[in-house]
Design a protein around this motif. Structure first.
Motif, short mmCIF file in Angstrom:
data_model
loop_
_atom_site.label_atom_id
_atom_site.label_comp_id
_atom_site.label_asym_id
_atom_site.label_seq_id
_atom_site.Cartn_x
_atom_site.Cartn_y
_atom_site.Cartn_z
N MET A 244 0.84 -1.20 0.00
CA MET A 244 0.00 0.00 0.00
C MET A 244 0.88 1.25 0.00
O MET A 244 1.76 1.38 0.84
N ASN A 245 0.67 2.13 -0.98
CA ASN A 245 1.50 3.34 -1.04
C ASN A 245 0.94 4.46 -0.15
O ASN A 245 -0.10 4.30 0.49
N ARG A 246 1.65 5.58 -0.13
CA ARG A 246 1.27 6.66 0.80
C ARG A 246 -0.09 7.26 0.46
O ARG A 246 -0.86 7.64 1.35
N ARG A 247 -0.36 7.38 -0.83
CA ARG A 247 -1.67 7.94 -1.23
C ARG A 247 -2.80 7.04 -0.75
O ARG A 247 -3.83 7.52 -0.25
N GLN A 248 -2.60 5.74 -0.89
CA GLN A 248 -3.64 4.80 -0.46
C GLN A 248 -3.79 4.81 1.06
O GLN A 248 -4.91 4.74 1.57
N LEU A 249 -2.67 4.92 1.78
CA LEU A 249 -2.74 5.00 3.25
C LEU A 249 -3.50 6.25 3.68
O LEU A 249 -4.33 6.21 4.59
N GLY A 250 -3.20 7.37 3.01
CA GLY A 250 -3.91 8.62 3.31
C GLY A 250 -5.39 8.49 3.05
O GLY A 250 -6.22 8.95 3.85
N ALA A 251 -5.74 7.83 1.93
CA ALA A 251 -7.15 7.65 1.58
C ALA A 251 -7.84 6.74 2.60
O ALA A 251 -8.99 6.99 2.99
N LEU A 252 -7.13 5.71 3.05
CA LEU A 252 -7.69 4.79 4.06
C LEU A 252 -7.96 5.54 5.36
O LEU A 252 -9.04 5.41 5.96
N ALA A 253 -6.98 6.36 5.79
CA ALA A 253 -7.15 7.15 7.02
C ALA A 253 -8.31 8.12 6.87
O ALA A 253 -9.14 8.27 7.78
N ALA A 254 -8.40 8.76 5.69
CA ALA A 254 -9.49 9.71 5.45
C ALA A 254 -10.84 9.00 5.52
O ALA A 254 -11.79 9.50 6.13
N GLY A 255 -10.92 7.81 4.91
CA GLY A 255 -12.17 7.05 4.94
C GLY A 255 -12.56 6.67 6.36
O GLY A 255 -13.73 6.78 6.76
N GLY A 256 -11.57 6.24 7.15
CA GLY A 256 -11.83 5.86 8.54
C GLY A 256 -12.35 7.05 9.34
O GLY A 256 -13.35 6.95 10.07
N LEU A 257 -11.67 8.18 9.17
CA LEU A 257 -12.06 9.40 9.89
C LEU A 257 -13.45 9.87 9.45
O LEU A 257 -14.29 10.26 10.28
N PHE A 258 -13.69 9.80 8.15
CA PHE A 258 -14.99 10.20 7.58
C PHE A 258 -16.09 9.32 8.19
O PHE A 258 -17.14 9.81 8.62
N GLY A 259 -15.82 8.01 8.25
CA GLY A 259 -16.82 7.08 8.78
C GLY A 259 -17.09 7.30 10.26
O GLY A 259 -18.25 7.27 10.69
N VAL A 260 -16.01 7.54 11.03
CA VAL A 260 -16.20 7.81 12.46
C VAL A 260 -17.04 9.08 12.62
O VAL A 260 -17.95 9.13 13.45
N GLY A 261 -16.75 10.09 11.80
CA GLY A 261 -17.53 11.32 11.85
C GLY A 261 -19.01 11.08 11.58
O GLY A 261 -19.87 11.62 12.26
N LEU A 262 -19.29 10.22 10.59
CA LEU A 262 -20.69 9.91 10.27
C LEU A 262 -21.38 9.20 11.43
O LEU A 262 -22.53 9.49 11.74
N VAL A 263 -20.66 8.28 12.10
CA VAL A 263 -21.25 7.56 13.23
C VAL A 263 -21.49 8.52 14.40
O VAL A 263 -22.58 8.58 14.97
#
Lengths: 142, 144
Positions: free
Chosen positions: B1-20
């Motif tokens: 997994m490259n840095r862009r993908q790691l950043g996107a994964l972190a963003a998705g996790g944070l986005f999801g936590v925010g939605l919950v």
């Protein structure tokens, strides 16, 4: 009527979403519109991994939330209606170029009039739909 | 997994936590916002206000940093108000009002293991593919 706790958690959760959209933009150079990310993950070979990673993060957040708390999980809408709704949401966001995150959050944050018009439109038809549905279903007060 | 993908994964996790955290993964809060029949639930406005305030501020900050280099990060935005924008958004609103799900919360709900979310997401994918076959706008706020 105004649930203060819900407003506060809404503001806090919203702030996290705004931060997340910025992290996604910085990492990938693209707008964090969820419908667009799904469409891109399905249809474009370029940068598919990043889009799948973002969606995996969303699902992961759900997994963690279900493990540490008991979020309201089931949608009370009948499955047949949910399927019709799902097709409308997928079709409408693809044609209209965005959803609550793409137009509502990212577009409005960039002062896009088109996104503002889109957001006003889907809130208006959403409210009209709920008003019509209320004639047929009685909803329990949460 | 490259840095862009790691950043996107972190963003998705944070986005999801925010939605919950914001309660937006509970369809009752969404339908409550769209329901003006006397038990209106305005929490979605707080979510949008919080999200737009943070995102818009950070975008403004980015645009000013590094001698405007930050501004080039932003994809072009479309200002055109056309028929696909209106028709697509109108249809999306009907589906949103019927279900209380928009794409983000529906995908987070897959992680809850909600069977209803799987039915919705499968139908949404069919809709997305069908939407690709008609005249449409590009995703997000990119230029057409």
């Amino acid at each position: 009527m105004l649930d203060k706790a819900l407003m506060l958690t809404g503001l806090l959760g919203g702030a996290l979403i705004g931060l997340a959209a910025t992290v996604y933009l910085l990492a990938t150079g693209r707008v964090a519109g969820v419908s667009g990310v799904v469409a891109g993950a399905l249809g474009e070979r370029e940068a598919r991994g990043e889009r799948i990673a973002f969606l995996a993060g969303l699902v992961g957040a759900g997994l963690v939330a279900a493990a540490v708390s008991s979020p309201a999980t089931a949608n009370p809408t009948p499955t047949a209606v949910l399927i019709v709704a799902g097709v409308l949401v997928g079709f409408g966001t693809r044609v209209g170029g965005g959803c609550t995150s793409g137009h509502g959050l990212c577009g409005i944050s960039r002062l896009s009039i088109a996104s503002l018009v889109a957001t006003a439109t889907f809130i208006a038809t959403g409210a009209a739909t709920v008003a019509i549905a209320n004639l047929f279903v009685t909803r329990p007060t949460p | 997994m490259n840095r862009r993908q790691l950043g996107a994964l972190a963003a998705g996790g944070l986005f999801g936590v925010g939605l919950v955290v914001s309660g937006m993964t509970d369809p009752r809060n969404v339908i409550g916002f769209l329901d003006f029949s006397g038990r209106w639930n305005p929490s979605l406005i707080a979510v949008m206000a919080g999200a737009v305030a943070v995102h818009a501020s950070l975008l403004a900050l980015l645009a000013r940093t590094a001698g405007g280099r930050g501004a080039r990060l932003l994809p072009p935005r479309s200002t055109r108000i056309d028929r696909p924008l209106i028709v697509g958004s109108a249809l999306f609103g009907v589906g949103w009002g019927l279900s209380g799900y928009c794409p983000g919360p529906a995908i987070v709900s897959l992680g809850f293991g909600a069977r209803t979310a799987f039915a919705f997401a499968a139908a949404m994918i069919v809709g997305i593919i069908a939407g690709g076959l008609v005249p449409r706008r590009r995703a997000g706020c990119e230029a057409p």
